[in-house]
Design a protein around this motif. Structure first.
Motif, PDB file in Angstrom:
ATOM      1  N   UNK A  25       4.929 -14.837  -5.054  1.00 25.25           N
ATOM      2  CA  UNK A  25       5.548 -14.534  -6.347  1.00 25.25           C
ATOM      3  C   UNK A  25       6.085 -13.108  -6.364  1.00 25.25           C
ATOM      4  N   UNK A  26       5.310 -12.175  -5.785  1.00 27.93           N
ATOM      5  CA  UNK A  26       5.745 -10.775  -5.759  1.00 27.93           C
ATOM      6  C   UNK A  26       6.979 -10.599  -4.891  1.00 27.93           C
ATOM      7  N   UNK A  27       6.986 -11.226  -3.707  1.00 19.65           N
ATOM      8  CA  UNK A  27       8.126 -11.077  -2.801  1.00 19.65           C
ATOM      9  C   UNK A  27       9.404 -11.675  -3.383  1.00 19.65           C
ATOM     10  N   UNK A  28       9.260 -12.711  -4.182  1.00 17.38           N
ATOM     11  CA  UNK A  28      10.432 -13.357  -4.761  1.00 17.38           C
ATOM     12  C   UNK A  28      10.917 -12.678  -6.036  1.00 17.38           C
ATOM     13  N   UNK A  29      10.149 -11.691  -6.519  1.00 16.24           N
ATOM     14  CA  UNK A  29      10.514 -11.008  -7.761  1.00 16.24           C
ATOM     15  C   UNK A  29      11.333  -9.757  -7.458  1.00 16.24           C
ATOM     16  N   UNK A  30      11.920  -9.195  -8.492  1.00 13.94           N
ATOM     17  CA  UNK A  30      12.687  -7.963  -8.349  1.00 13.94           C
ATOM     18  C   UNK A  30      11.783  -6.796  -7.975  1.00 13.94           C
ATOM     19  N   UNK A  84       9.827  -6.399   0.480  1.00 19.49           N
ATOM     20  CA  UNK A  84      10.577  -7.334   1.320  1.00 19.49           C
ATOM     21  C   UNK A  84      11.153  -6.644   2.551  1.00 19.49           C
ATOM     22  N   UNK A  85      11.463  -5.346   2.446  1.00 21.06           N
ATOM     23  CA  UNK A  85      11.947  -4.602   3.609  1.00 21.06           C
ATOM     24  C   UNK A  85      10.852  -4.502   4.673  1.00 21.06           C
ATOM     25  N   UNK A  86       9.611  -4.439   4.230  1.00 16.86           N
ATOM     26  CA  UNK A  86       8.491  -4.322   5.160  1.00 16.86           C
ATOM     27  C   UNK A  86       8.065  -5.685   5.682  1.00 16.86           C
ATOM     28  N   UNK A  87       8.235  -6.723   4.860  1.00 19.83           N
ATOM     29  CA  UNK A  87       7.828  -8.085   5.243  1.00 19.83           C
ATOM     30  C   UNK A  87       9.047  -9.002   5.127  1.00 19.83           C
ATOM     31  N   UNK A  88       9.998  -8.872   6.068  1.00 17.55           N
ATOM     32  CA  UNK A  88      11.238  -9.662   5.957  1.00 17.55           C
ATOM     33  C   UNK A  88      11.109 -11.086   6.486  1.00 17.55           C
TER      34      UNK A  88
END
Length: 776
Positions: free
Chosen positions: A116-121, A127-131
Motif C-alpha cells: 500500500x505504501x509503495x503504491x501511494x504518493x 520506490x527509488x530504493x525498492x524498484x
C-alpha cells in the motif's frame, strides 16, 4: 421480578438497563482486551523467532536444501522495514514463513502494508530504493503485525559476497534454535506489574460505578413494592436481580465491543505497534473469570449500597440528611497498602525478586484507598461551601444532597491519575538505568555510512556529497600501524582524511595535502581517567621522523602481509578534540597525499553525513544513495540517547494502555453524566418553568463536575506522589518528583472531564424544556 423490571418495565426500565449495560460493557471490553494482550505479545514473539534466518556461526556448506539470505533491511522516515534478499541453492531450500514461492530476480513479495505504501504518493522516495516488481504478498503467518513493512527480494550472486560478514547467511531452515527468554530484571518485572494494576484499577472502578446507574429511581420503585407487600429482604433480592440483568447485558455488549475493537485493532497502529485480530484471543480462564466476576461485583455493589438505605412503604429515608461518613476505616486501606510494600523498600535490582502478590496487593490497596477517601473528602468540603452565585448555590446544594454520586463519577479519573503519576515518577527515576547517552554530537553530523569493499573513500564521499539534502560529509579511512612485526610491537591508530575532515578530530596548526600529524589527548580531556587512558593508548607509538611503521593488510590477502611506511621528517603535532561520535582519537593523522596507496587494504572507510534538517525526507535521500552504494549496509542514523528495548516496550505498552483507559474514562463519564441528567429532567424543567436562566443551569452542571474533580485530582496527586516515592525506594533509586509529569497527568484528567461536560451540554439544553414536566 428484578430481571423483568430491567427489561419489561417500560421505557424507564430498559433505558436504565441499557445505560448500565453500556457502562459495564465498556469496562468488560477493556478487561477482555487486557487479558488478550499477553497472548498477542507471545504470538508476535513466536512469529519473530519462526522467521529467524541466522545460522548462529555454523559453517554450513552449499547443498540442495540451503538458502542464501542477505539482510536488506532499511528505514523509511522513522519506520523500520524488514527486508531479505533470497537466493535458493537447491530445490529443497526453505521458504520463509508466509511466502508461497521464491521471488525471481528483480521481483519481490511484500507485506500488504508495504504494498500500500509503495503504491501511494508517499512512497515515491521508497520506490527509488525498492524498484523491484511486486510479485505477491506475504501472508499473515510471516508477519508480526498488520502494519509491519517487510519484503523478500529475489537475488543472485550472493555467494560471491562475504557470507556471515556482509549481512549474508547460509541456512537450511528458518527458526531460532535458541528462543530468547524474557529479561528477569526485577525492576522491569515491577514495572510490568504496576502498569497492569494501574491500568486495570480504573476499569474495575467504572464497572462498579456503572452497576449503580439509576440508583435513586430504583429505590423509589422499591418503596412502591414495599407498599404492595414486599418485605425488606425481597426488595434487596429484586434490586440484585435488576443489577444482575444489567451486568449480564453488559457482558453481552462488552463481548460485542471487544469483537468490534478486535477487528479495528487490526487496522490501526499505536506508537509503532500493530497486531492481527487473530492475536487478540483472551485466555479462556481469564475470560471466564471476567464473566463470573463482573455480575458478582454488580450484585455485591448493589447490596452494599442498599445497606445504608432504609426503604419504607412511603418513601426512601436516604433523602433525609445522611449520617456522616467515618474516616478511620478509609485510612486503613492506604496504610495497609503501604504496609505490604514496605518490606521490599531498598531491595533494588540486587536484592532479589519483588514479591508479585505483595506488590499487586499493596498498589491495589493504595489505589482503592482513593475511592474510599474521595467520598469522605467531597462530603466534608461541600458541607462547608455556601454563599455564591445562583449557579454555585444550585451546584453546592446538589452535591450536599448526593455527594456520594458525585464522588463515584470521578473516582475512576482519580484512580487513573494517581496510578499514572506514580508510574511516571517510577519511569523518570529509573530512566537513567535503561537509557544512556550515545555520545554522538548530532549538531555536527546525523548519519554514518560505511564504505564497502571494492569502493574507494573518495568516490563514495563524492556520491554522498552530491545527494540532495546533504550539507557536508566528513570522510575518514581508519586503520592501525605497528612499529614492528613481533608480538611485543606497539601500535597506533591511523586516520586518513582531508584537512576539512581532520579539523573535526583535532586542532591543527596548519594543514595542506601531504601533511602528517601526531595527535595527542590534552591532559584533563575526556570524561574520566578510563576514557583518557583509552585514547592515550592509541598514540603509544612515538612516530619519530624517519621511523618505519607497518600497515597490516592481511584482510585483503590469504596470508599475513604488511606495507612499510616511513614517517616523514616534517611530521607535525596536533591536539585531539572530540570527533562527531564524541570520541577523542589519538594516533597518527594523515592527509591523502601522505598515505601510501599500497596500504589501502589496511584501512576501512567511514563517512559522517550532515544533513539539511529543513528539507523533508533528507535522511531518506541519503539512504537511497547508500542503498545504491551497498544494499547490505544500512546507514546508521545517530541519536543522542538510546533505551533498553524491553524498557522501551513496557513504556510503549503503558502509553497504549493509558490511551485505551482514557477513552474508557471519557465514554463512561459521558454515560454517567447523561444518566444523572436524565434523572433530574423534571427538576431541570421545573427550574426553567420558574424562570431560571439556561446559562445558570449550565454553569451549575459545570460546577457540580468541577468541584469533585478538583478534590479528586488533589487527592490523586497526593496518593500518586506517595506511591511513586515508595516505588522509587523499592527500586533503590533516588527520590525525585517529576513535576512536569504530575502536572501533565492532572491536566489530562481535568481535560477529559471538561470535554465530557461540553459534550453533555446539548442533551442538557434539550432536557431544560417545560414539556419535561409532563408525566403520567
Amino acid at each position: 421480578m428484578g430481571v423483568r423490571f430491567a427489561f419489561a418495565g417500560g421505557r424507564e426500565g430498559w433505558v436504565r438497563a441499557l445505560l448500565t449495560a453500556v457502562g459495564v460493557g465498556l469496562g468488560v471490553a477493556l478487561l477482555l482486551l487486557t487479558t488478550a494482550l499477553p497472548n498477542a505479545l507471545a504470538v508476535r514473539h513466536e512469529r519473530g523467532d519462526a522467521r529467524s534466518d541466522i545460522n548462529y556461526g555454523q559453517d554450513m556448506k552449499k547443498a540442495d536444501n540451503t538458502l542464501l539470505s542477505g539482510n536488506a533491511s532499511t528505514t523509511f522516515r522513522d519506520t523500520d522495514i524488514r527486508g531479505r534478499d533470497l537466493e535458493p541453492e537447491g530445490p529443497k531450500a526453505p521458504l520463509p514463513p508466509g511466502v508461497a514461492k521464491f521471488p525471481a530476480v528483480g521481483e519481490m513479495v511484500v507485506s500488504p502494508a508495504l504494498k500500500k505504501l509503495l503504491e501511494s504518493e508517499d512512497g515515491r522516495l521508497l520506490r527509488e530504493r525498492l524498484p523491484n516488481r511486486i510479485a505477491g504478498t506475504i501472508a499473515e503467518s510471516g508477519l508480526i503485525g498488520s502494519h509491519e513493512l517487510a519484503f523478500y527480494r529475489g537475488a543472485k550472486g550472493l555467494a560471491a559476497q562475504d557470507i556471515n560478514g556482509a549481512g549474508i547467511s547460509r541456512i537450511d531452515k528458518y527458526g531460532n534454535p535458541n528462543p530468547t527468554e524474557s529479561d528477569s530484571d526485577p525492576v522491569l518485572v515491577l514495572l510490568v506489574l504496576v502498569v497492569f494494576v494501574v491500568l486495570l484499577m480504573p476499569v474495575a472502578v467504572f464497572i462498579t460505578a456503572a452497576a449503580r446507574f439509576g440508583g435513586e429511581r430504583r429505590d423509589r420503585r422499591l418503596a412502591a413494592l414495599r407498599l404492595v407487600g414486599a418485605d425488606g429482604r425481597s426488595t434487596r433480592r429484586i434490586a440484585a436481580g435488576e443489577a444482575l440483568a444489567g451486568s449480564v447485558l453488559g457482558l453481552v455488549l462488552g463481548t460485542g465491543f471487544f469483537l468490534i475493537g478486535r477487528e479495528v485493532a487490526g487496522s490501526v497502529e499505536v506508537f509503532g505497534q500493530s497486531v492481527f485480530p487473530s492475536y487478540l484471543n483472551p485466555s479462556p480462564l481469564l475470560a471466564l473469570l471476567v464473566a463470573v466476576a463482573v455480575p458478582a461485583a454488580a450484585v455485591l455493589v448493589t447490596l452494599l449500597a442498599l445497606r445504608g438505605v432504609v426503604i419504607e412503604p412511603l418513601g426512601v429515608v436516604r433523602t433525609a440528611k445522611p449520617a456522616r461518613r467515618r474516616l478511620w476505616w478509609r485510612l486503613l486501606l492506604p496504610l495497609a497498602g503501604l504496609g505490604m510494600l514496605y518490606p521490599m523498600v531498598g531491595q533494588g535490582r540486587d536484592g532479589g525478586d519483588f514479591n508479585q502478590y505483595l506488590v499487586s496487593g499493596g498498589v491495589i490497596l493504595l489505589l482503592v484507598g482513593v475511592t474510599a477517601l474521595l467520598p469522605w473528602i467531597v462530603e466534608a468540603v461541600v458541607a462547608r461551601l455556601g454563599a455564591g452565585a445562583v449557579s454555585w448555590q444550585l451546584a453546592v446544594r446538589r452535591l450536599q444532597l448526593s455527594s456520594g454520586t458525585a464522588a463515584r463519577m470521578v473516582n475512576g479519573i482519580a484512580v487513573a491519575v494517581a496510578g499514572a503519576i506514580a508510574l511516571q515518577m517510577l519511569f523518570a527515576g529509573t530512566e537513567s538505568d535503561y537509557t544512556k547517552d550515545t555520545g554522538y554530537d548530532i549538531s555536527r553530523a546525523q548519519m554514518q555510512v560505511t564504505v564497502p569493499k571494492g569502493k574507494t573513500l573518495a568516490a563514495t564521499a563524492e556520491e554522498l556529497a552530491a545527494t540532495k539534502g546533504v550539507r557536508q560529509v566528513y570522510a575518514f579511512n581508519e586503520g592501525f600501524v605497528n612499529d614492528g612485526t613481533g608480538e611485543d610491537a606497539s601500535w597506533a591508530r591511523v586516520t586518513v582524511a582531508d584537512c576539512t575532515s581532520l579539523r573535526e578530530v583535532a586542532k591543527l596548526p596548519s594543514c595542506r595535502d601531504g601533511d602528517v600529524f601526531v595527535s595527542h589527548v590534552a591532559p584533563g580531556a575526556g570524561e574520566s581517567d578510563s576514557d583518557r587512558q583509552a585514547t592515550d593508548d592509541e598514540s603509544n607509538v612515538t612516530a619519530r621522523p624517519g621511523q618505519k611503521l607497518y600497515f597490516d593488510t592481511s584482510e585483503a590477502a590469504e596470508k599475513q602481509t604488511s606495507v612499510v611506511w616511513t614517517v616523514p621528517k616534517a611530521v607535525k603535532q596536533a591536539e585531539s578534540i572530540a570527533d562527531p561520535t564524541g570520541y577523542r582519537r589519538g594516533g597518527i593523522l594523515l592527509t591523502p597525499g601522505a598515505f601510501p596507496a599500497q596500504a589501502a587494504a589496511g584501512v576501512r572507510g567511514e563517512i559522517y553525513v550532515r544533513v539539511d534538517d529543513s528539507l523533508p525526507d533528507a535522511r531518506d535521500y541519503v539512504r537511497n544513495t547508500a542503498a545504491r552504494i551497498n544494499p547490505y549496509e544500512e546507514p546508521m542514523t545517530w541519536v543522542s540517547t538510546e533505551s533498553n528495548d524491553r524498557y522501551s516496550s513496557i513504556r510503549t505498552g503503558l502509553f497504549v494502555g493509558a490511551a485505551c483507559v482514557l477513552a474508557l474514562i471519557g465514554a463512561s463519564l459521558l454515560v454517567s453524566q447523561l444518566e444523572q441528567l436524565r434523572e433530574r429532567r423534571k427538576l431541570l424543567s421545573a427550574l426553567v418553568a420558574f424562570g431560571t436562566r439556561r446559562r445558570t443551569l449550565s454553569l451549575s452542571v459545570l460546577w457540580q463536575t468541577a468541584i469533585p474533580i478538583t478534590l479528586g485530582l488533589l487527592l490523586a496527586s497526593v496518593v500518586g506522589l506517595t506511591l511513586g516515592v515508595v516505588l522509587l525506594r523499592m527500586t533503590d533509586t533516588a527520590v525525585r518528583v517529576d513535576w512536569p509529569s504530575v502536572l501533565s497527568m492532572t491536566g489530562v484528567g481535568a481535560g477529559v472531564v471538561l470535554v465530557v461536560t461540553l459534550l453533555s451540554l446539548p442533551p442538557l439544553l434539550r432536557l431544560m424544556r417545560p414539556d419535561g414536566l409532563r408525566t403520567e
